[in-house]
Design a protein around this motif. Structure first.
Motif, PDB file in Angstrom:
ATOM      1  N   ILE A  99       3.174  -4.104   7.917  1.00  0.00           N
ATOM      2  CA  ILE A  99       2.479  -2.872   7.577  1.00  0.00           C
ATOM      3  C   ILE A  99       1.151  -2.811   8.318  1.00  0.00           C
ATOM      4  CG2 ILE A  99       1.403  -1.541   5.709  1.00  0.00           C
ATOM      5  CD1 ILE A  99       3.375  -2.843   3.799  1.00  0.00           C
ATOM      6  N   PRO A 100       0.839  -1.708   9.002  1.00  0.00           N
ATOM      7  CA  PRO A 100      -0.480  -1.584   9.646  1.00  0.00           C
ATOM      8  C   PRO A 100      -1.594  -1.787   8.635  1.00  0.00           C
ATOM      9  CG  PRO A 100       0.968   0.189  10.339  1.00  0.00           C
ATOM     10  CD  PRO A 100       1.685  -0.531   9.231  1.00  0.00           C
ATOM     11  N   LYS A 101      -2.672  -2.397   9.086  1.00  0.00           N
ATOM     12  CA  LYS A 101      -3.804  -2.702   8.207  1.00  0.00           C
ATOM     13  C   LYS A 101      -5.051  -2.095   8.825  1.00  0.00           C
ATOM     14  CE  LYS A 101      -5.870  -6.686   5.864  1.00  0.00           C
ATOM     15  NZ  LYS A 101      -5.802  -8.160   5.701  1.00  0.00           N
TER      16      LYS A 101
ATOM     17  N   THR B 251      -3.075   4.606   0.507  1.00  0.00           N
ATOM     18  CA  THR B 251      -2.099   4.536   1.589  1.00  0.00           C
ATOM     19  C   THR B 251      -1.813   3.069   1.887  1.00  0.00           C
ATOM     20  OG1 THR B 251      -3.846   4.542   3.275  1.00  0.00           O
ATOM     21  CG2 THR B 251      -2.926   6.681   2.635  1.00  0.00           C
ATOM     22  N   ALA B 252      -0.699   2.835   2.535  1.00  0.00           N
ATOM     23  CA  ALA B 252      -0.311   1.455   2.844  1.00  0.00           C
ATOM     24  C   ALA B 252      -1.373   0.753   3.674  1.00  0.00           C
ATOM     25  CB  ALA B 252       1.031   1.454   3.572  1.00  0.00           C
ATOM     26  N   ARG B 253      -1.925   1.434   4.668  1.00  0.00           N
ATOM     27  CA  ARG B 253      -2.899   0.807   5.558  1.00  0.00           C
ATOM     28  C   ARG B 253      -4.202   0.457   4.832  1.00  0.00           C
ATOM     29  NH1 ARG B 253      -2.286   6.098   6.851  1.00  0.00           N
ATOM     30  NH2 ARG B 253      -4.092   7.505   6.730  1.00  0.00           N
ATOM     31  N   GLN B 254      -4.535   1.202   3.769  1.00  0.00           N
ATOM     32  CA  GLN B 254      -5.746   0.931   3.000  1.00  0.00           C
ATOM     33  C   GLN B 254      -5.525  -0.127   1.932  1.00  0.00           C
ATOM     34  OE1 GLN B 254      -8.839   1.623   3.144  1.00  0.00           O
ATOM     35  NE2 GLN B 254      -9.260   3.676   3.864  1.00  0.00           N
ATOM     36  N   LEU B 255      -4.318  -0.225   1.417  1.00  0.00           N
ATOM     37  CA  LEU B 255      -4.034  -1.122   0.294  1.00  0.00           C
ATOM     38  C   LEU B 255      -3.525  -2.484   0.732  1.00  0.00           C
ATOM     39  CD1 LEU B 255      -2.250   1.518  -1.958  1.00  0.00           C
ATOM     40  CD2 LEU B 255      -4.496   0.503  -2.394  1.00  0.00           C
ATOM     41  N   ASN B 256      -3.254  -2.644   2.009  1.00  0.00           N
ATOM     42  CA  ASN B 256      -2.678  -3.901   2.498  1.00  0.00           C
ATOM     43  C   ASN B 256      -3.767  -4.967   2.633  1.00  0.00           C
ATOM     44  OD1 ASN B 256      -0.908  -5.772   3.520  1.00  0.00           O
ATOM     45  ND2 ASN B 256      -0.798  -4.864   5.563  1.00  0.00           N
TER      46      ASN B 256
END
Length: 267
Positions: free
Chosen positions: A216-218, A180-185
């Motif tokens: 992007i949320p992190k 997910t974006a929050r995990q990969l950022n």
């Protein structure tokens, strides 16, 4: 553990996917598998807060077929094209305080986006860590390592193909969990320097519609107090370890206990 090497993508899987008995037949690793160096076409990635699996460390790779594109999603797992493969190798350092003393490979799980949907295939490494063999029935391996508590030994359970569905089902469909974006950022060290891995995927032409990564949320790193409050770190832990079942579309939806990162109902 290693700098990330980048290669041009030319190795190609075809659909329908051809299941192999030995992991080496996919040509995933270059040279000694224990070095965890991928071959052409496989790209290393990492998560900020990973799933806990009996203290095992994990090495993650993705393969995207030629002309394939990952579609960005704000909250959900990214949409990977047909023919994609996610490779997750589980291993234990001999000494958690000094990983340079060597590692033992235990299993490699393949998630393959076939024409009919995602499928999971478990491969178990032999004692010499020279080959991993498909084991649809799963298995048990005795693993030993050293940490601050001294010598540790457990029976490590490798799930069978059906057990994989227990966690990977959402809205009655088999899906990946972590990307997910929050995990990969996050930043990773590549051979040419440190880069945000989402920006890298976009620059390689693999990821569509990526917004500015600053927006992007992190997710917090559960083990790093500087990455967020206790509430944020607890949410990160629950999001990856529990929310794949405990969400409104997951296997545990009848419990009414929803633990995904964006859940705000605290009653």
């Amino acid at each position: 553990m290693h700098k990330i090497f980048l290669f041009f993508i030319f190795f190609s899987f075809s659909l329908p996917f051809e299941l192999k008995k030995n992991l080496s037949e996919y040509q995933i690793f270059s040279g000694n598998p224990k070095n965890l160096i991928p071959t052409e076409g496989f790209i290393h990635y990492d998560l900020i807060t990973p799933l806990f699996t009996d203290y095992a460390l994990k090495h993650r790779l993705i393969y995207i077929p030629d002309e394939g594109k990952i579609e960005y999603k704000d909250r959900e797992v990214f949409d990977f094209p047909k023919g994609s493969m996610i490779v997750k190798t589980f291993y234990y350092p001999h000494d958690f305080d000094n990983i340079n003393q060597g590692i033992d490979l235990v299993e490699t799980r393949l998630l393959v986006h076939e024409a009919s949907g995602w499928k999971a295939y478990p491969y178990i490494w032999n004692e010499d860590d020279t080959e991993a063999v498909l084991s649809v029935a799963g298995g048990i391996r005795s693993v030993t390592w050293k940490d601050q508590r001294g010598k540790q030994t457990i029976d490590y359970i490798i799930p069978n193909m059906n057990q994989c569905k227990g966690c990977h089902i959402k809205d009655e469909k088999f899906v990946p969990i972590g990307p997910t974006a929050r995990q990969l950022n996050k930043d990773l060290e590549y051979i040419d320097g440190i880069h945000n891995q989402l920006d890298r995927w976009r620059d390689l032409g693999l990821l569509n519609n990526l917004p500015d990564t600053d927006a992007i949320p992190k997710i917090a790193d559960w083990d790093d107090p500087s990455s967020g409050t206790l509430d944020k770190r607890a949410r990160a832990w629950l999001d990856i370890n529990c929310a794949h079942c405990h969400n409104i579309e997951g296997p545990a939806k009848t419990s009414g206990l929803f633990l995904d990162y964006y859940q705000e109902d605290r009653k």
